[in-house]
Design a protein around this motif. Structure first.
Motif, mmCIF file in Angstrom:
data_model
loop_
_atom_site.group_PDB
_atom_site.id
_atom_site.type_symbol
_atom_site.label_atom_id
_atom_site.label_comp_id
_atom_site.label_asym_id
_atom_site.label_seq_id
_atom_site.Cartn_x
_atom_site.Cartn_y
_atom_site.Cartn_z
ATOM 1 N N ILE A 136 25.210 -12.697 11.774
ATOM 2 C CA ILE A 136 26.590 -12.280 11.514
ATOM 3 C C ILE A 136 26.738 -10.805 11.862
ATOM 4 N N GLY A 137 27.958 -10.397 12.088
ATOM 5 C CA GLY A 137 28.239 -9.007 12.392
ATOM 6 C C GLY A 137 28.010 -8.118 11.193
ATOM 7 N N PRO A 138 28.228 -6.829 11.388
ATOM 8 C CA PRO A 138 27.951 -5.877 10.315
ATOM 9 C C PRO A 138 28.913 -6.011 9.139
ATOM 10 N N THR A 139 28.398 -5.683 7.963
ATOM 11 C CA THR A 139 29.252 -5.561 6.791
ATOM 12 C C THR A 139 29.965 -4.213 6.893
ATOM 13 N N VAL A 140 30.862 -3.935 6.001
ATOM 14 C CA VAL A 140 31.557 -2.646 6.005
ATOM 15 C C VAL A 140 30.540 -1.508 5.898
ATOM 16 N N LYS A 141 29.507 -1.661 5.081
ATOM 17 C CA LYS A 141 28.487 -0.625 4.906
ATOM 18 C C LYS A 141 27.588 -0.481 6.139
ATOM 19 N N GLN A 142 27.436 -1.538 6.918
ATOM 20 C CA GLN A 142 26.570 -1.509 8.096
ATOM 21 C C GLN A 142 27.302 -1.075 9.365
ATOM 22 N N ASP A 143 28.583 -0.899 9.287
ATOM 23 C CA ASP A 143 29.382 -0.535 10.451
ATOM 24 C C ASP A 143 28.782 0.695 11.131
ATOM 25 N N ASN A 144 28.297 0.515 12.348
ATOM 26 C CA ASN A 144 27.817 1.644 13.136
ATOM 27 C C ASN A 144 28.069 1.325 14.609
ATOM 28 N N PRO A 145 28.014 2.318 15.468
ATOM 29 C CA PRO A 145 28.331 2.073 16.884
ATOM 30 C C PRO A 145 27.453 1.005 17.544
ATOM 31 N N CYS A 146 26.190 0.941 17.168
ATOM 32 C CA CYS A 146 25.295 -0.051 17.792
ATOM 33 C C CYS A 146 25.704 -1.468 17.409
ATOM 34 N N GLN A 147 25.874 -1.703 16.118
ATOM 35 C CA GLN A 147 26.264 -3.027 15.624
ATOM 36 C C GLN A 147 27.618 -3.452 16.177
ATOM 37 N N CYS A 148 28.458 -2.490 16.461
ATOM 38 C CA CYS A 148 29.832 -2.784 16.897
ATOM 39 C C CYS A 148 29.989 -2.751 18.414
ATOM 40 N N SER A 149 28.897 -2.981 19.105
ATOM 41 C CA SER A 149 28.866 -3.014 20.561
ATOM 42 C C SER A 149 28.740 -4.461 21.034
ATOM 43 N N THR A 150 29.483 -4.821 22.076
ATOM 44 C CA THR A 150 29.343 -6.174 22.625
ATOM 45 C C THR A 150 27.947 -6.384 23.197
ATOM 46 N N VAL A 151 27.266 -5.312 23.571
ATOM 47 C CA VAL A 151 25.901 -5.432 24.090
ATOM 48 C C VAL A 151 24.978 -5.961 22.999
ATOM 49 N N VAL A 152 25.054 -5.370 21.805
ATOM 50 C CA VAL A 152 24.232 -5.843 20.685
ATOM 51 C C VAL A 152 24.655 -7.253 20.282
ATOM 52 N N TYR A 153 25.956 -7.503 20.259
ATOM 53 C CA TYR A 153 26.433 -8.851 19.947
ATOM 54 C C TYR A 153 25.817 -9.869 20.916
ATOM 55 N N SER A 154 25.831 -9.575 22.202
ATOM 56 C CA SER A 154 25.274 -10.506 23.194
ATOM 57 C C SER A 154 23.778 -10.707 22.988
ATOM 58 N N LEU A 155 23.062 -9.623 22.728
ATOM 59 C CA LEU A 155 21.616 -9.733 22.504
ATOM 60 C C LEU A 155 21.311 -10.539 21.243
ATOM 61 N N MET A 156 22.061 -10.299 20.178
ATOM 62 C CA MET A 156 21.842 -11.055 18.937
ATOM 63 C C MET A 156 22.237 -12.515 19.101
ATOM 64 N N GLY A 176 21.091 -7.243 32.415
ATOM 65 C CA GLY A 176 22.467 -7.047 32.848
ATOM 66 C C GLY A 176 23.459 -7.955 32.158
ATOM 67 N N TRP A 177 23.007 -9.165 31.822
ATOM 68 C CA TRP A 177 23.917 -10.121 31.181
ATOM 69 C C TRP A 177 24.406 -9.634 29.815
ATOM 70 N N ALA A 178 23.695 -8.707 29.194
ATOM 71 C CA ALA A 178 24.120 -8.200 27.883
ATOM 72 C C ALA A 178 25.406 -7.381 27.982
ATOM 73 N N TYR A 179 25.751 -6.965 29.203
ATOM 74 C CA TYR A 179 26.961 -6.162 29.422
ATOM 75 C C TYR A 179 28.152 -6.999 29.879
ATOM 76 N N LEU A 180 27.988 -8.315 29.955
ATOM 77 C CA LEU A 180 29.090 -9.176 30.393
ATOM 78 C C LEU A 180 30.205 -9.218 29.347
ATOM 79 N N ASP A 181 31.392 -9.563 29.795
ATOM 80 C CA ASP A 181 32.566 -9.666 28.919
ATOM 81 C C ASP A 181 32.408 -10.838 27.944
ATOM 82 N N VAL A 182 32.486 -10.543 26.661
ATOM 83 C CA VAL A 182 32.472 -11.586 25.630
ATOM 84 C C VAL A 182 33.804 -11.624 24.885
#
Length: 159
Positions: A75-95, A136-142
């Motif tokens: 799952i995505g970040p909680t309010v307390k975990q909100d940080n630029p890395c977690q809120c990146s589509t790159v990290v979302y794609s990797l996860m 490279g696929w981690a940077y694709l549009d999600v």
């Protein structure tokens, strides 16, 4: 201070500089099934390992990707975990790829980013950690289809 004292202090400083330093723990306890090896980076590191290092860029180098139990997804970040890395589509794609390579389900992008104050689409807001080659696929549009697509990722590799 005398030259002798300064020389001794210089030697001590050099000795301290080469002492081993404890590094922060960044790793993945999650392992991918062999049929998903195509998701690995050019260093043969799984998307789970790459995701751990990428998230560690925002948490002082500390992040562990835990394995998923059946019927669970990351799952995505909680309010307390909100940080630029977690809120990146790159990290979302990797996860998402990490969940898929364990034969688990994934969460849509819109649900993932719900608690993000700022989102970063198709970019990573921090420096890429040393020793990681982000596929490279981690940077694709999600965002457009609201999901990570393994088919699109695989097609991106075959370009």
């Amino acid at each position: 201070m005398s030259l002798k004292v300064l020389t001794i202090l210089g030697i001590i400083a050099n000795m301290i500089a080469v002492l081993p330093v404890a590094e922060a723990q960044t790793t993945s306890l999650a392992t991918c099934l062999p049929e998903f090896d195509w998701m690995n980076d050019s260093r043969n590191q799984s998307p789970c390992v790459v995701a751990a290092y990428m998230q560690g860029a925002c948490t002082n180098g500390e992040y562990i990707v835990q394995p998923l139990a059946p019927s669970y997804h990351y799952i995505g970040p909680t309010v307390k975990q909100d940080n630029p890395c977690q809120c990146s589509t790159v990290v979302y794609s990797l996860m998402s790829a990490c969940g898929m390579c364990q034969n688990r389900t994934i969460e849509g992008w819109s649900a993932w980013q719900t608690n993000c104050s700022v989102v970063y689409t198709q970019q990573f807001p921090e420096s890429i950690p040393f020793g990681i080659n982000v596929p490279g696929w981690a940077y694709l549009d999600v965002v457009t289809k609201d999901t990570f697509s393994a088919a699109a990722a695989k097609a991106d590799i075959c370009k």
